[in-house]
Design a protein around this motif. Structure first.
Motif, PDB file in Angstrom:
ATOM      1  N   ASP A 226       0.814  -1.192   0.085  1.00 53.44           N
ATOM      2  CA  ASP A 226      -0.029  -0.211  -0.075  1.00 53.44           C
ATOM      3  C   ASP A 226       0.838   1.360  -0.068  1.00 53.44           C
ATOM      4  OD1 ASP A 226      -2.565   1.469   0.484  1.00 53.44           O
ATOM      5  OD2 ASP A 226      -1.601   1.987   2.106  1.00 53.44           O
ATOM      6  N   ALA A 227       1.992   1.232   0.774  1.00 54.39           N
ATOM      7  CA  ALA A 227       2.656   2.560   0.908  1.00 54.39           C
ATOM      8  C   ALA A 227       3.608   2.753  -0.230  1.00 54.39           C
ATOM      9  CB  ALA A 227       3.627   2.172   2.066  1.00 54.39           C
ATOM     10  N   LEU A 228       4.100   1.655  -0.881  1.00 51.29           N
ATOM     11  CA  LEU A 228       4.827   1.686  -2.125  1.00 51.29           C
ATOM     12  C   LEU A 228       3.954   2.337  -3.391  1.00 51.29           C
ATOM     13  CD1 LEU A 228       7.403  -1.120  -1.907  1.00 51.29           C
ATOM     14  CD2 LEU A 228       7.684   1.364  -1.402  1.00 51.29           C
ATOM     15  N   ASP A 229       2.824   1.592  -3.528  1.00 51.95           N
ATOM     16  CA  ASP A 229       1.917   2.138  -4.489  1.00 51.95           C
ATOM     17  C   ASP A 229       1.560   3.593  -4.453  1.00 51.95           C
ATOM     18  OD1 ASP A 229       0.306   1.254  -6.528  1.00 51.95           O
ATOM     19  OD2 ASP A 229      -1.270   1.671  -5.640  1.00 51.95           O
ATOM     20  N   GLU A 230       1.375   4.268  -3.205  1.00 47.72           N
ATOM     21  CA  GLU A 230       1.013   5.637  -3.046  1.00 47.72           C
ATOM     22  C   GLU A 230       2.355   6.104  -3.124  1.00 47.72           C
ATOM     23  OE1 GLU A 230      -0.457   9.022   0.110  1.00 47.72           O
ATOM     24  OE2 GLU A 230      -0.264   6.819   0.872  1.00 47.72           O
ATOM     25  N   LEU A 231       3.624   5.927  -2.889  1.00 48.20           N
ATOM     26  CA  LEU A 231       4.760   6.681  -3.048  1.00 48.20           C
ATOM     27  C   LEU A 231       4.807   6.715  -4.803  1.00 48.20           C
ATOM     28  CD1 LEU A 231       7.532   7.821  -2.754  1.00 48.20           C
ATOM     29  CD2 LEU A 231       8.445   5.232  -2.324  1.00 48.20           C
ATOM     30  N   ALA A 232       4.651   5.243  -5.327  1.00 50.51           N
ATOM     31  CA  ALA A 232       4.936   5.238  -6.828  1.00 50.51           C
ATOM     32  C   ALA A 232       3.953   6.202  -7.644  1.00 50.51           C
ATOM     33  CB  ALA A 232       4.797   3.915  -7.345  1.00 50.51           C
TER      34      ALA A 232
END
Length: 298
Positions: free
Chosen positions: A218-224
């Motif tokens: 979830d966090a990396l998708d938002e960052l991406a």
């Protein structure tokens, strides 16, 4: 050697000091604890003393720090008492005399190092992503780091996450960084597991624990998403990923590549940065060589 240059990288927990040949070859280095609780003055004094021991008569000095380094202060400064009031260039000049001195922001300096000696040298435009405790980017156009009107270009940790969200810079927040930067991830992991958990521990747990894996995804998708928006705005040829998150490259790089492939009309290539923990020190040395008018390239 009299033509060697000195670099100093100030961080919230450590200070790296190094000396390099005109070619950029690192000749010697040392590390000090910042001892943040004792204030800014002692940290600078000890760093300059260590620099003098490594390079008694440097040809030039480069210094980098978190925050936006201005001649008379440091904005968006780290949580070290007195750091915002520092006049870094003046302090360095007082110690070393009339040698060229260059000061800058750590992420931008690291990006300059990646262009000078790392993986970005053949790319234009290029972006260096510093992903870790903080989030920032160095945008390089024609080999020059974009500073911005206030020196704050690339500070995407301050990106607004949602138009209805109350947290933003005016309230003292760095919304994206606090959500998906290293400290934010650690805070979310600690809440999830009920015990103190760092971002590095979270990434390790994500290998086997479904709850950790879901949080990381979830966090990396938002960052991406935010990295993709940056790529759309800049249209870079290449993006290099550095910072503490590079230790979890098996999670981070695929997440970024996947989102960029989906969202960006002309997706840039995403690669790991050449420099790891010493990227900002290398950047400080690159600043010093740049102050001399040198153009060292690997």
């Amino acid at each position: 050697m009299t033509d060697a240059v000195l670099g100093i990288d100030f961080g919230g927990t450590k200070i790296a000091v190094g000396v390099a040949a005109p070619t950029g070859e690192l000749l010697a280095s040392t590390r000090l604890d910042t001892d943040a609780g004792s204030g800014a003055a002692q940290a600078v004094e000890r760093a300059l003393r260590a620099g003098r021991e490594l390079a008694p008569n440097p040809a030039a000095v480069g210094v980098c720090s978190p925050g936006i380094v201005l001649p008379d202060r440091i904005l968006l400064a780290p949580n070290v008492p007195g750091w915002g009031d520092l006049r870094l260039a003046e302090l360095v000049t007082a110690e070393f005399g009339a040698v060229p001195v260059a000061v800058g922001t750590d992420a931008k300096a690291a990006g300059l190092a990646e262009y000078t000696w790392g993986v970005l040298g053949e790319a234009d435009p290029a972006v260096y992503l510093s992903l870790g405790t903080g989030l920032a980017a160095a945008i390089l156009i024609g080999g020059r780091v974009l500073g911005g009107a206030n020196g704050a270009a690339g500070e995407f940790g301050y990106n607004v996450r949602d138009r209805s969200a109350p947290d933003a810079f005016a309230s003292g927040a760095a919304p994206l960084e606090e959500a998906v930067g290293g400290i934010g991830l650690g805070r979310r992991a600690t809440s999830l597991f009920g015990v103190p958990t760092s971002a590095a521990q979270l990434f390790a747990l994500a290998q086997t624990d479904s709850r950790a894996s879901a949080l990381v995804d979830d966090a990396l998708d938002e960052l991406a998403v935010h990295v993709a928006n940056l790529a759309i705005a800049v249209d870079p040829e290449l993006m290099a990923v550095g910072g503490g998150f590079l230790g979890a490259a098996d999670f981070v790089l695929p997440a970024l590549r996947r989102r960029l492939a989906q969202a960006v009309p002309f997706p840039p290539k995403v690669v790991p940065a050449h420099f790891g923990a010493d990227a900002s020190l290398r950047g400080a040395l690159a600043l010093a060589l740049q102050a001399l008018g040198a153009q060292p390239r690997a």
